[in-house]
Write a protein that holds these residues in place. Structure first.
Motif, PDB file in Angstrom:
ATOM      1  N   GLY A   1      -2.809   2.659  -8.190  1.00  0.00           N
ATOM      2  CA  GLY A   1      -3.601   1.750  -7.343  1.00  0.00           C
ATOM      3  C   GLY A   1      -3.039   0.523  -7.005  1.00  0.00           C
ATOM      4  N   ARG A   2      -3.538  -0.111  -5.893  1.00  0.00           N
ATOM      5  CA  ARG A   2      -2.797  -1.612  -5.542  1.00  0.00           C
ATOM      6  C   ARG A   2      -3.006  -2.254  -6.491  1.00  0.00           C
ATOM      7  NH1 ARG A   2      -2.471  -3.104   0.420  1.00  0.00           N
ATOM      8  NH2 ARG A   2      -3.093  -5.120  -0.771  1.00  0.00           N
ATOM      9  N   ARG A   3      -4.223  -2.304  -7.105  1.00  0.00           N
ATOM     10  CA  ARG A   3      -4.477  -3.305  -8.290  1.00  0.00           C
ATOM     11  C   ARG A   3      -3.286  -3.248  -9.352  1.00  0.00           C
ATOM     12  NH1 ARG A   3     -10.881  -3.516  -9.683  1.00  0.00           N
ATOM     13  NH2 ARG A   3     -11.399  -4.966  -8.110  1.00  0.00           N
ATOM     14  N   THR A   4      -3.146  -1.841  -9.893  1.00  0.00           N
ATOM     15  CA  THR A   4      -2.066  -1.697 -10.798  1.00  0.00           C
ATOM     16  C   THR A   4      -0.634  -2.488 -10.414  1.00  0.00           C
ATOM     17  OG1 THR A   4      -3.301   0.448 -11.291  1.00  0.00           O
ATOM     18  CG2 THR A   4      -0.804   0.216 -12.209  1.00  0.00           C
ATOM     19  N   LEU A   5      -0.310  -2.114  -9.085  1.00  0.00           N
ATOM     20  CA  LEU A   5       0.735  -2.735  -8.232  1.00  0.00           C
ATOM     21  C   LEU A   5       0.760  -4.093  -8.667  1.00  0.00           C
ATOM     22  CD1 LEU A   5       3.380  -1.813  -7.007  1.00  0.00           C
ATOM     23  CD2 LEU A   5       2.321  -1.864  -4.880  1.00  0.00           C
ATOM     24  N   TYR A   6      -0.333  -4.842  -8.099  1.00  0.00           N
ATOM     25  CA  TYR A   6      -0.398  -6.277  -8.005  1.00  0.00           C
ATOM     26  C   TYR A   6      -0.501  -6.707  -9.526  1.00  0.00           C
ATOM     27  CZ  TYR A   6      -0.684  -6.888  -3.038  1.00  0.00           C
ATOM     28  OH  TYR A   6      -0.428  -7.070  -1.949  1.00  0.00           O
ATOM     29  N   THR A   7      -0.620  -5.906 -10.566  1.00  0.00           N
ATOM     30  CA  THR A   7      -0.765  -6.510 -12.085  1.00  0.00           C
ATOM     31  C   THR A   7       0.579  -6.920 -12.389  1.00  0.00           C
ATOM     32  OG1 THR A   7      -2.725  -5.214 -12.491  1.00  0.00           O
ATOM     33  CG2 THR A   7      -1.350  -5.657 -14.226  1.00  0.00           C
ATOM     34  N   TYR A   8       1.503  -5.799 -11.699  1.00  0.00           N
ATOM     35  CA  TYR A   8       3.026  -5.997 -12.402  1.00  0.00           C
ATOM     36  C   TYR A   8       3.880  -7.047 -10.964  1.00  0.00           C
ATOM     37  CZ  TYR A   8       2.044  -2.267 -15.378  1.00  0.00           C
ATOM     38  OH  TYR A   8       1.617  -1.588 -16.317  1.00  0.00           O
ATOM     39  N   PHE A   9       3.492  -6.816  -9.888  1.00  0.00           N
ATOM     40  CA  PHE A   9       4.171  -7.622  -8.782  1.00  0.00           C
ATOM     41  C   PHE A   9       3.164  -8.428  -7.855  1.00  0.00           C
ATOM     42  CE2 PHE A   9       6.414  -3.841  -9.973  1.00  0.00           C
ATOM     43  CZ  PHE A   9       7.659  -4.150 -10.319  1.00  0.00           C
ATOM     44  N   LYS A  10       3.588  -9.569  -7.670  1.00  0.00           N
ATOM     45  CA  LYS A  10       2.712 -10.437  -6.820  1.00  0.00           C
ATOM     46  C   LYS A  10       2.872 -10.219  -5.345  1.00  0.00           C
ATOM     47  CE  LYS A  10       2.974 -14.482 -10.297  1.00  0.00           C
ATOM     48  NZ  LYS A  10       3.613 -15.453 -10.548  1.00  0.00           N
ATOM     49  N   SER A  11       3.962  -9.666  -5.101  1.00  0.00           N
ATOM     50  CA  SER A  11       4.350  -9.459  -3.760  1.00  0.00           C
ATOM     51  C   SER A  11       5.658  -8.369  -3.516  1.00  0.00           C
ATOM     52  CB  SER A  11       4.785 -10.677  -3.272  1.00  0.00           C
ATOM     53  OG  SER A  11       6.148 -11.317  -3.533  1.00  0.00           O
TER      54      SER A  11
ATOM     55  N   ASN B   1       0.922  -1.317   0.217  1.00  0.00           N
ATOM     56  CA  ASN B   1       0.103  -0.053   0.086  1.00  0.00           C
ATOM     57  C   ASN B   1       0.951   1.308  -0.122  1.00  0.00           C
ATOM     58  OD1 ASN B   1      -2.620   0.881  -0.147  1.00  0.00           O
ATOM     59  ND2 ASN B   1      -2.303   1.725   1.936  1.00  0.00           N
ATOM     60  N   ASP B   2       2.170   1.266   0.663  1.00  0.00           N
ATOM     61  CA  ASP B   2       2.862   2.441   0.910  1.00  0.00           C
ATOM     62  C   ASP B   2       3.514   2.647  -0.746  1.00  0.00           C
ATOM     63  OD1 ASP B   2       2.591   2.500   3.669  1.00  0.00           O
ATOM     64  OD2 ASP B   2       4.476   1.515   3.873  1.00  0.00           O
ATOM     65  N   ILE B   3       3.921   1.621  -1.191  1.00  0.00           N
ATOM     66  CA  ILE B   3       4.588   1.638  -2.573  1.00  0.00           C
ATOM     67  C   ILE B   3       3.343   2.383  -3.692  1.00  0.00           C
ATOM     68  CG2 ILE B   3       5.519   0.530  -4.695  1.00  0.00           C
ATOM     69  CD1 ILE B   3       6.687  -1.575  -2.300  1.00  0.00           C
ATOM     70  N   ALA B   4       2.212   1.612  -3.594  1.00  0.00           N
ATOM     71  CA  ALA B   4       1.280   2.227  -4.616  1.00  0.00           C
ATOM     72  C   ALA B   4       0.859   3.606  -4.179  1.00  0.00           C
ATOM     73  CB  ALA B   4       0.058   1.444  -4.273  1.00  0.00           C
TER      74      ALA B   4
END
Length: 190
Positions: free
Chosen positions: A29-39, A20-23
């Motif tokens: 958005g967190r969704r965008t972040l999780y699109t590129y990285f799983k963890s 969340n900090d990174i997003a």
């Protein structure tokens, strides 16, 4: 996103940085972040890869210079160590994570290590071809050189090697040591 993550890891450490900090910091958005990285660990690996790419680019620049193979070897050694120190220093709290998670770093570093050994092989082969080096097994010498430099990283970062000496003071001695190990064809024996 990777550079934002690097900055957060450097400031807060890996453990104290959330997805969340990174997003939020990257404006995604967190969704965008999780699109590129799983963890978060995947982002950490991407940060390490990016830092190693910076180092690799600098080493490629040195190898491309129009200088003798002898000079290239010394410049590659000093560039490697200086870039590792710079990377660790500029990444603050990430530095502690680097040493605590050395096996994670080593996993990511394999590709870089292979590329660096190949770079040394090319320089040593060039030097052997030009008669500058007396090397029987270029591959073995490249591997040994890489692992010797890698082994110097931590003492170099902490200033335990040549403490109080400048690069100008140490280079001639390092060169003498390296050149002695690489040998040189005696012109009278050719």
């Amino acid at each position: 996103m990777v550079d934002v993550a690097r900055q957060l890891f450097a400031k807060n450490g890996l453990e104290n940085t959330t997805m969340n900090d990174i997003a939020q910091a990257s404006g995604k958005g967190r969704r965008t972040l999780y699109t590129y990285f799983k963890s978060k660990e995947d982002i950490y690996f991407a940060v390490i890869e990016t830092e190693l790419e910076r180092l690799s680019d600098k080493l490629d620049e040195v190898a491309a210079r129009k200088i003798s193979p002898h000079e290239k070897v010394i410049e590659l050694i000093y560039t490697h160590l200086a870039m590792i120190r710079e990377t660790v220093v500029r990444n603050g709290n990430l530095r502690a994570e680097f040493f605590r998670n050395i096996w994670m770093v080593e996993k990511v570093r394999k590709r870089f290590d292979r590329a660096e050994m190949e770079l040394f092989r090319k320089v040593f082969a060039e030097g052997k071809e030009e008669g500058e080096f007396d090397i029987d097994n270029v591959n073995l010498v490249a591997d040994i050189t890489h692992y010797c430099i890698k082994g110097l990283e931590v003492p170099y970062i902490y200033g335990r090697i040549a403490h109080g000496n400048t690069e100008q003071e140490t280079k001639p001695q390092v060169a003498k040591f390296v050149y002695g190990a690489l040998g040189k064809h005696n012109q009278s024996s050719i």
